[in-house]
Write a protein that holds these residues in place. Structure first.
Motif, PDB file in Angstrom:
ATOM      1  N   LEU A 122       2.109  -0.071  33.742  1.00  0.00           N
ATOM      2  CA  LEU A 122       3.195  -1.055  33.704  1.00  0.00           C
ATOM      3  C   LEU A 122       3.450  -1.529  32.278  1.00  0.00           C
ATOM      4  O   LEU A 122       4.594  -1.751  31.880  1.00  0.00           O
ATOM      5  N   GLY A 123       2.353  -1.688  31.509  1.00  0.00           N
ATOM      6  CA  GLY A 123       2.543  -2.061  30.114  1.00  0.00           C
ATOM      7  C   GLY A 123       3.408  -1.027  29.409  1.00  0.00           C
ATOM      8  O   GLY A 123       4.331  -1.355  28.663  1.00  0.00           O
ATOM      9  N   LEU A 124       3.136   0.223  29.655  1.00  0.00           N
ATOM     10  CA  LEU A 124       3.918   1.288  29.030  1.00  0.00           C
ATOM     11  C   LEU A 124       5.326   1.316  29.599  1.00  0.00           C
ATOM     12  O   LEU A 124       6.301   1.549  28.888  1.00  0.00           O
ATOM     13  N   GLN A 125       5.456   1.037  30.898  1.00  0.00           N
ATOM     14  CA  GLN A 125       6.754   1.120  31.545  1.00  0.00           C
ATOM     15  C   GLN A 125       7.729   0.102  30.965  1.00  0.00           C
ATOM     16  O   GLN A 125       8.902   0.411  30.754  1.00  0.00           O
ATOM     17  N   VAL A 126       7.221  -1.094  30.695  1.00  0.00           N
ATOM     18  CA  VAL A 126       8.126  -2.126  30.187  1.00  0.00           C
ATOM     19  C   VAL A 126       8.804  -1.646  28.910  1.00  0.00           C
ATOM     20  O   VAL A 126       9.994  -1.906  28.687  1.00  0.00           O
ATOM     21  N   ASN A 171      12.358   1.015  29.669  1.00  0.00           N
ATOM     22  CA  ASN A 171      13.558   0.266  29.320  1.00  0.00           C
ATOM     23  C   ASN A 171      14.202   0.708  28.014  1.00  0.00           C
ATOM     24  O   ASN A 171      15.373   0.436  27.788  1.00  0.00           O
ATOM     25  N   THR A 172      13.442   1.371  27.133  1.00  0.00           N
ATOM     26  CA  THR A 172      14.077   1.807  25.891  1.00  0.00           C
ATOM     27  C   THR A 172      14.206   3.317  25.799  1.00  0.00           C
ATOM     28  O   THR A 172      14.918   3.828  24.945  1.00  0.00           O
ATOM     29  N   GLY A 173      13.487   4.039  26.658  1.00  0.00           N
ATOM     30  CA  GLY A 173      13.561   5.486  26.595  1.00  0.00           C
ATOM     31  C   GLY A 173      12.811   6.083  25.421  1.00  0.00           C
ATOM     32  O   GLY A 173      12.879   7.283  25.183  1.00  0.00           O
ATOM     33  N   ILE A 174      12.090   5.263  24.665  1.00  0.00           N
ATOM     34  CA  ILE A 174      11.340   5.773  23.520  1.00  0.00           C
ATOM     35  C   ILE A 174       9.921   6.092  23.957  1.00  0.00           C
ATOM     36  O   ILE A 174       9.242   5.268  24.548  1.00  0.00           O
ATOM     37  N   LEU A 175       9.480   7.289  23.629  1.00  0.00           N
ATOM     38  CA  LEU A 175       8.144   7.722  24.008  1.00  0.00           C
ATOM     39  C   LEU A 175       7.103   6.992  23.160  1.00  0.00           C
ATOM     40  O   LEU A 175       7.237   6.911  21.951  1.00  0.00           O
ATOM     41  N   ARG A 217      18.222 -10.929  30.366  1.00  0.00           N
ATOM     42  CA  ARG A 217      19.268 -10.364  29.514  1.00  0.00           C
ATOM     43  C   ARG A 217      18.657  -9.414  28.499  1.00  0.00           C
ATOM     44  O   ARG A 217      19.196  -8.331  28.246  1.00  0.00           O
ATOM     45  N   ALA A 218      17.506  -9.787  27.952  1.00  0.00           N
ATOM     46  CA  ALA A 218      16.844  -8.911  26.994  1.00  0.00           C
ATOM     47  C   ALA A 218      16.530  -7.562  27.618  1.00  0.00           C
ATOM     48  O   ALA A 218      16.681  -6.509  26.990  1.00  0.00           O
ATOM     49  N   GLY A 219      16.088  -7.598  28.857  1.00  0.00           N
ATOM     50  CA  GLY A 219      15.781  -6.355  29.554  1.00  0.00           C
ATOM     51  C   GLY A 219      17.025  -5.498  29.749  1.00  0.00           C
ATOM     52  O   GLY A 219      17.002  -4.285  29.573  1.00  0.00           O
ATOM     53  N   LEU A 263      28.939  -2.918  21.995  1.00  0.00           N
ATOM     54  CA  LEU A 263      29.110  -4.115  22.811  1.00  0.00           C
ATOM     55  C   LEU A 263      28.442  -5.318  22.164  1.00  0.00           C
ATOM     56  O   LEU A 263      28.301  -6.359  22.789  1.00  0.00           O
ATOM     57  N   GLY A 264      27.983  -5.155  20.941  1.00  0.00           N
ATOM     58  CA  GLY A 264      27.380  -6.273  20.240  1.00  0.00           C
ATOM     59  C   GLY A 264      25.858  -6.321  20.333  1.00  0.00           C
ATOM     60  O   GLY A 264      25.236  -7.219  19.798  1.00  0.00           O
ATOM     61  N   ILE A 265      25.275  -5.358  21.038  1.00  0.00           N
ATOM     62  CA  ILE A 265      23.821  -5.372  21.216  1.00  0.00           C
ATOM     63  C   ILE A 265      23.151  -4.779  19.992  1.00  0.00           C
ATOM     64  O   ILE A 265      23.447  -3.658  19.599  1.00  0.00           O
ATOM     65  N   GLY A 266      22.250  -5.532  19.386  1.00  0.00           N
ATOM     66  CA  GLY A 266      21.518  -5.032  18.232  1.00  0.00           C
ATOM     67  C   GLY A 266      20.376  -4.145  18.693  1.00  0.00           C
ATOM     68  O   GLY A 266      19.545  -4.579  19.490  1.00  0.00           O
ATOM     69  N   MET A 267      20.329  -2.901  18.203  1.00  0.00           N
ATOM     70  CA  MET A 267      19.315  -1.947  18.659  1.00  0.00           C
ATOM     71  C   MET A 267      17.909  -2.464  18.335  1.00  0.00           C
ATOM     72  O   MET A 267      16.997  -2.430  19.157  1.00  0.00           O
ATOM     73  N   PHE A 268      17.753  -2.958  17.116  1.00  0.00           N
ATOM     74  CA  PHE A 268      16.434  -3.385  16.659  1.00  0.00           C
ATOM     75  C   PHE A 268      15.904  -4.521  17.529  1.00  0.00           C
ATOM     76  O   PHE A 268      14.781  -4.458  18.041  1.00  0.00           O
ATOM     77  N   GLY A 269      16.703  -5.561  17.695  1.00  0.00           N
ATOM     78  CA  GLY A 269      16.260  -6.725  18.455  1.00  0.00           C
ATOM     79  C   GLY A 269      15.924  -6.372  19.891  1.00  0.00           C
ATOM     80  O   GLY A 269      14.901  -6.799  20.431  1.00  0.00           O
ATOM     81  N   ALA A 270      16.774  -5.565  20.507  1.00  0.00           N
ATOM     82  CA  ALA A 270      16.545  -5.209  21.909  1.00  0.00           C
ATOM     83  C   ALA A 270      15.233  -4.434  22.060  1.00  0.00           C
ATOM     84  O   ALA A 270      14.434  -4.705  22.951  1.00  0.00           O
ATOM     85  N   ARG A 271      15.032  -3.461  21.163  1.00  0.00           N
ATOM     86  CA  ARG A 271      13.819  -2.660  21.268  1.00  0.00           C
ATOM     87  C   ARG A 271      12.575  -3.487  20.971  1.00  0.00           C
ATOM     88  O   ARG A 271      11.544  -3.332  21.625  1.00  0.00           O
ATOM     89  N   LEU A 272      12.681  -4.345  19.977  1.00  0.00           N
ATOM     90  CA  LEU A 272      11.511  -5.139  19.599  1.00  0.00           C
ATOM     91  C   LEU A 272      11.114  -6.076  20.721  1.00  0.00           C
ATOM     92  O   LEU A 272       9.928  -6.280  20.992  1.00  0.00           O
ATOM     93  N   THR A 273      12.106  -6.647  21.383  1.00  0.00           N
ATOM     94  CA  THR A 273      11.793  -7.553  22.492  1.00  0.00           C
ATOM     95  C   THR A 273      11.066  -6.810  23.611  1.00  0.00           C
ATOM     96  O   THR A 273      10.041  -7.271  24.116  1.00  0.00           O
ATOM     97  N   ALA A 274      11.596  -5.637  23.971  1.00  0.00           N
ATOM     98  CA  ALA A 274      10.940  -4.861  25.022  1.00  0.00           C
ATOM     99  C   ALA A 274       9.516  -4.506  24.602  1.00  0.00           C
ATOM    100  O   ALA A 274       8.569  -4.593  25.390  1.00  0.00           O
ATOM    101  N   TRP A 275       9.375  -4.110  23.356  1.00  0.00           N
ATOM    102  CA  TRP A 275       8.050  -3.749  22.832  1.00  0.00           C
ATOM    103  C   TRP A 275       7.077  -4.920  22.959  1.00  0.00           C
ATOM    104  O   TRP A 275       5.949  -4.768  23.434  1.00  0.00           O
TER     105      TRP A 275
END
Lengths: 235, 296, 591
Positions: C53-57, C61-65, C196-198, C214-226
């Motif tokens: 689940l830790g990995l799944q989050v 959600n980001t598709g990054i391996l 929303r972050a998810g 759409l205004g979504i910052g790639m860095f912020g979104a990925r960092l939050t998921a991480w």
């Protein structure tokens, strides 16, 4: 020589071609014109085997070649000069040409290299240059030269004058005539619609995946409503 | 001065193995956009073949040939059986497929042969030493240099002069355009895997001559570094893979030699990987390859 | 627009409860007929589940391996070990423990918290690098991290006792804490999908170019998921060491990372349900094969690898999205608990800013794509942009929306200079676009596509009135397909969806790149009304590229004609249509 019958090709969710039919007789130059998104490239790519049609047939000299692999079609002496040329920029001019002669015997390949070298003086000067350094006009000539390496009877050219200066456009049009004189058959998609139609024996106008006009090249070129047919506004 | 020379020789030895493996990985990536984490399993294949033949008291020269041939055959087979089916899938799927094959390989050798290491006699003659001034050379060192230079030269010739090589390079740049020239997709991919298998086989020879043991996880030890070397150099770039591999080998050896005395040897690996991580942050596409723009 | 927070929390809790109870019942049945070996397997399953689940989050959600998550679990485990091992035992194993750690001793709860915090501290640093790079490079960074942490643990003897590992960690009594922790992990994973972050993270996974548009910052979104994923994986590591009672580097090798990866991917990494199913299958399968391998032969540790390799290979060949794909309990609950919202009374906002591009020059290598082109769109106006192939229309769009850098020229929205702005900044300023090649969030439903844009508007365009998602979907004629995945829609509907999604950003201007490409004449005609209504409902002006002149004529107030990088004509649609210069540009001149 080429008979396309009821060809329908889907591209993802789009139906790019709706039951398109056309034919190209031996020794002819046929021009295919139309606005963007009309499906001209899709048509050529389907004929050349890069795309599989959902329905319809492609016949080359009576043989049904629908859905065959591009490499097999090259061996059936059909060659496509693709949109935007797609030359191998990491390879030299010579390597590009040698690769294009892969279906020929060593002797034939050597002979054709010499012929191409003579025909395209510009390329002879850049023989060992990486193709990535060629100018637009040189690249286009390389693309056509490549197609000739497999000694095709039918040549498909996709927008060969795209991005070229007027002088080079002339060169390309002269090249088309030269090809016909060599006894080859040509199906060319062209931006310069009027000019291509004037040069061609016959022409087709494609719009949103359908043939909306066909006839003798010169007739089509003179039509007052050509622009209307092109862009689809009834007047 | 002599330490420097010694380090250079050792570093080159290690680096050339990485370079050969990285070259194979880059080659496969070029034609398929697959990062093949199962590539080093070919070393394991070679090892077991050598072990199997060695029980019949066979000359080492025969072993060398057998190792290389079996590596080529195995490489072609893996492509046929597994990778062909995921050829047009996402890079992610292809990557995971290669992992699956790696796992299966480990398991199969355990089950079919043994989980234990199997040693076999090495080529004793390769470890006779010479002295040049105060530097000690083993024949093995010279052999490594000679073989590596030979294979790299051969590779350069194959890919610059032969039609096959040109076809592979063309296909790596634009696969569909190559097909339009008459290049057969299956052949060029099988060919790439075959040549990559050849390179891995030579790497296996270099490894096994020094350390003639066969064990199921033999490949895993080399895999990581090889993949990293290929990526540092930029996937798809031949010179990049060679430079990446040599640089990695030299870095390992030199770091080990020059780090302060208290530093445990295996920490050098940590340094190396730390540096690599920094490299990826600075230049995500590797040292040599330039990223192409995506069409919107 | 979004469901109230308590409903979202309740849904996450419900999904968690259902999954947990199902697992619990299965576990009870399983252990009732076995010995302690079966209980151990259940514990192993729960620990694996938390790791997965830790990995799944992050990955789901980001598709990054990521290969490196296990490294953070390991860090947490060692932190817990150092804190929780009784001082005396600790002194025996780690006599030279630095930083005065030899004297610290914490109970399980505090130790767990410390474990998570330490993992978070290290994870945040790595996360910055990963979020910035994305793709294969990010995966390689995580691989490097896994390896570096492994080496540090093995070699920093004073802190970790090296390869031998640490033992003597007080084991948690019974399994209740493990179940609670597993349930907590499931809850966090489910809840993240409701935030929303998810949603933003998922957008970056689906399309790297559409998300910023759409205004979504790639860095912020990925960092939050991480970051959220590190919290869960830290929890996993902390619980693992307190379940086994010891920790050592062998538990956190690349092998182990691949195992966790396989568990996630086999079930389906995009959903929590998939992660749970995959973990169960692989854990049970592994154990089965381990038992098969034990008795007869000599010590075949790797027999389970046959199952793992085989299962992974099979899934990759046959169902690469995982056995469950996008089938998701949480998603089902979302659809089941949707409350119809009354249509908001919403006057279209009054706009005053004009969109201006002036003297834009763009060169790609030796090729000049734009040579001093420019245009102006007044608020509420519809401008058509036409021209033959290669004229530079999409390039101009890309310059305006920040995807392409111009060598010179200005792009302005009112007083706001957007010339050097990046795509997400341009979107936040009020420009929304569609794409020539259609860039939907393919695996998400129609409603989810539009909602993400509405969420972005809620976050980045706060001055705008709230977006009526259902209204936009209805206006696009997509209500009956609202819960279907975008990639299952037919082409015309997909185009309409992309338009609705762009409108949901509540933009000042809509930039549409060939919205009728591939459409029949009838569909194009319908699109005219579509665009007009949608634009009016959000008060947006429109700049539209298209080749269908009938469409352009009917929709535009004013038309700009581009050819070879310059504007060659402008005027009303009729004027442009009759212009010989325009005909010449399209058809070419006579020889």
């Amino acid at each position: 020589m080429l008979e396309v019958d009821g060809l329908t090709t889907r591209y993802g969710a789009i139906t790019a071609l709706h039951a398109v039919s056309l034919r190209v007789d031996a020794g002819e130059i046929v021009a295919l014109v139309g606005p963007n998104g009309a499906g001209k490239t899709t048509l050529l790519n389907t004929v050349a085997g890069l795309l599989r049609p959902a329905s319809g047939t492609v016949r080359l000299n009576g043989d049904d070649v629908t859905g065959r692999d591009p490499a097999a079609l090259v061996r059936a002496r059909l060659a496509l000069v693709p949109e935007r040329r797609r030359i191998f920029r990491d390879l030299t001019v010579e390597e590009n040409l040698r690769l294009a002669g892969i279906t020929a015997s060593k002797a034939d390949r050597r002979r054709r290299l010499d012929e191409v070298r003579e025909l395209f003086g510009v390329l002879a000067n850049r023989w060992t240059t990486s193709a990535g350094y060629l100018s637009g006009g040189e690249a286009q000539q390389l693309a056509v030269a490549r197609a000739l390496m497999s000694d095709p009877r039918l040549l498909l050219l996709d927008e060969p004058t795209l991005g070229l200066a007027p002088g080079l456009v002339d060169t390309i049009f002269e090249l088309l005539v030269e090809l016909r004189q060599q006894g080859r058959t040509v199906l060319v998609v062209e931006q310069n619609a009027r000019r291509a139609l004037q040069l061609a024996d016959r022409g087709y106008v494609l719009r949103t995946g359908r043939v909306v006009a066909e006839g003798r090249g010169a007739d089509l070129a003179e039509r007052a409503d050509l622009f209307a047919a092109f862009v689809g506004v009834g007047e | 001065m002599t330490t420097l020379l010694q380090n250079l020789v050792d570093g080159f030895g290690r680096g050339s193995t990485y370079a050969l493996l990285a070259l194979g990985i880059s080659l496969i990536f070029g034609v398929m956009h697959l990062v093949n984490f199962a590539h080093a399993e070919l070393i394991t294949v070679g090892a077991y073949v050598a072990y199997g033949l060695s029980t019949r008291d066979v000359n080492w020269w025969v072993l060398i040939v057998a190792i290389v041939v079996s590596s080529v055959v195995a490489s072609i087979a893996i492509e046929r059986v597994a990778f062909r089916w995921v050829r047009n899938a996402s890079p992610f799927t292809m990557l995971l497929t290669s992992f699956a094959i790696e796992r299966l390989s480990h398991a199969l050798w355990q089950v079919l042969v043994s989980p234990k290491k199997k040693s076999f006699p090495g080529p004793g003659w390769a470890f006779d030493t010479w002295k040049l001034g105060s530097v000690r050379f083993e024949i093995m060192d010279l052999l490594t240099i000679a073989i590596t230079i030979g294979v790299l030269t051969l590779t350069a010739l194959v890919f610059r002069r032969t039609l096959f090589g040109i076809a592979v390079r063309g296909a790596a740049e634009d696969f569909d355009a190559a097909r339009l020239m008459g290049v057969r997709a299956n052949r060029v991919i099988s060919g790439a895997f075959a040549y990559a298998g050849f390179l891995a086989g030579v790497a296996a020879v270099l490894i096994l001559m020094r350390s003639p043991t066969a064990e199921p996880t033999l490949g895993a030890d080399w895999l990581l570094k090889a993949v990293v070397a290929a990526i540092i150099g930029g996937l798809g770039s031949f010179s990049g893979a060679v430079v990446g591999g040599l640089a990695l080998g030299l870095a390992e050896v030199f770091l080990r030699s020059y780090l302060p005395d208290g530093t445990p040897q295996r920490l050098t690996d940590a340094f190396v990987f730390g540096l690599i991580a920094l490299l990826f942050i600075a230049r995500p596409s590797g040292l040599f390859k330039v990223a192409t723009a995506e069409r919107v | 627009m979004t469901d109230p927070w308590w409903l979202r929390v309740a849904r996450s809790a419900a999904a968690t409860a259902i999954l947990s109870i199902a697992l619990f019942v299965a576990a009870v049945v399983y252990t009732s007929t076995g010995g302690s070996a079966r209980e151990l397997l259940v514990k192993e399953l729960l620990v694996n589940l938390m790791l997965v689940l830790g990995l799944q989050v992050f990955m789901g959600n980001t598709g990054i391996l990521s290969f490196g998550h296990l490294a953070f679990a390991q860090v947490a485990a060692y932190a817990v070990a150092i804190c929780a091992i009784p001082v005396a035992t600790k002194a025996q194993q780690l006599p030279d423990l630095p930083f005065g750690l030899g004297d610290v001793h914490f109970g399980p709860l505090a130790a767990t918290l410390i474990g998570v915090l330490v993992a978070l501290a290290l994870g945040a640093v790595v996360g910055i690098a990963v979020a910035r790079t994305g793709g294969l490079a990010a995966a390689m960074i995580t691989l490097a991290v896994l390896f570096v942490v492994d080496q540090v643990v093995k070699n920093w003897q004073e802190l970790t006792k090296g390869a031998g590992g640490l033992s003597g960690v007080p084991i948690l009594r019974g399994t209740v804490w493990l179940w609670l922790a597993a349930a907590l992990a499931m809850f966090v994973a489910n809840w993240f999908g409701e935030t929303r972050a998810g949603r933003f993270a998922v957008a970056t996974r689906e399309d790297e170019i559409a998300a910023p548009s759409l205004g979504i910052g790639m860095f912020g979104a990925r960092l939050t998921a991480w970051t959220v994923s590190i919290v869960v994986i830290g929890l996993a590591g902390s619980l693992r060491v307190q379940t086994i009672g010891s920790t050592n580097p062998r538990q956190y090798t690349l092998d182990a990372a691949v195992l966790v990866l396989a568990m996630l991917v086999v079930g389906g990494m995009r959903t929590v349900t998939g992660a749970v199913v995959g973990t169960a299958i692989i854990t049970v399968g592994n154990e089965t094969f381990r038992q098969l391998g034990d008795p007869q032969r000599l010590d075949i540790e790797r027999f389970p690898d046959l199952f793992l390799g085989g299962a992974l290979l099979l899934v990759m060949l046959v169902r690469p999205g995982g056995l469950l794909g996008d089938v998701d309990l949480a998603g089902w609950l979302r659809r089941a608990t949707r409350r119809p919202r009354p249509a908001a009374e919403r006057a279209a906002p009054a706009r005053s800013a004009a969109l201006v591009a002036e003297d834009v020059e763009v060169r790609f290598g030796g090729f000049t794509a734009l040579d001093g082109a420019g245009l102006r769109v007044q608020p509420g106006e519809v401008i058509g942009l036409i021209g033959p192939n290669g004229a530079g229309k999409t390039t101009l769009f890309n310059v305006v929306t920040g995807l392409v850098e111009s060598q010179s020229g200005v792009v302005r929205l009112g007083e706001h200079d957007l010339s050097r702005s990046r795509p997400h900044e341009v979107a936040r300023a009020g420009l929304a676009r569609t794409f020539q090649n259609l860039r939907l969030f393919a695996n998400l439903s129609v409603r989810e596509n539009v909602t993400i844009a509405a969420l972005a508007a809620g976050r980045y365009r706060r001055d705008e009135p709230p977006v009526d998602v259902d209204g936009l979907i209805a206006a696009a004629g997509l209500t009956e397909w609202a819960d279907r995945q975008a990639r299952t829609l037919d082409y015309g509907n997909q185009r309409r969806l992309e338009l609705a999604r762009a409108a949901a950003l509540s933009p000042e201007f809509l930039l549409l790149d060939e919205p009728t490409s591939g459409m029949s004449d009838d569909e194009s005609a319908a699109m005219v009304a579509q665009v007009r209504t949608t634009a009016a409902s959000v008060g947006a002006g429109v700049l539209v590229i298209d080749h269908d002149l009938a469409f352009i004529t009917r929709i535009s107030d004013h038309v700009v004609v581009l050819s070879e990088g310059v504007v060659i004509a402008e005027g009303t649609p009729d004027e442009v249509r009759r212009s010989p210069a325009v005909a010449a540009a399209y058809l070419g001149t006579h020889a």
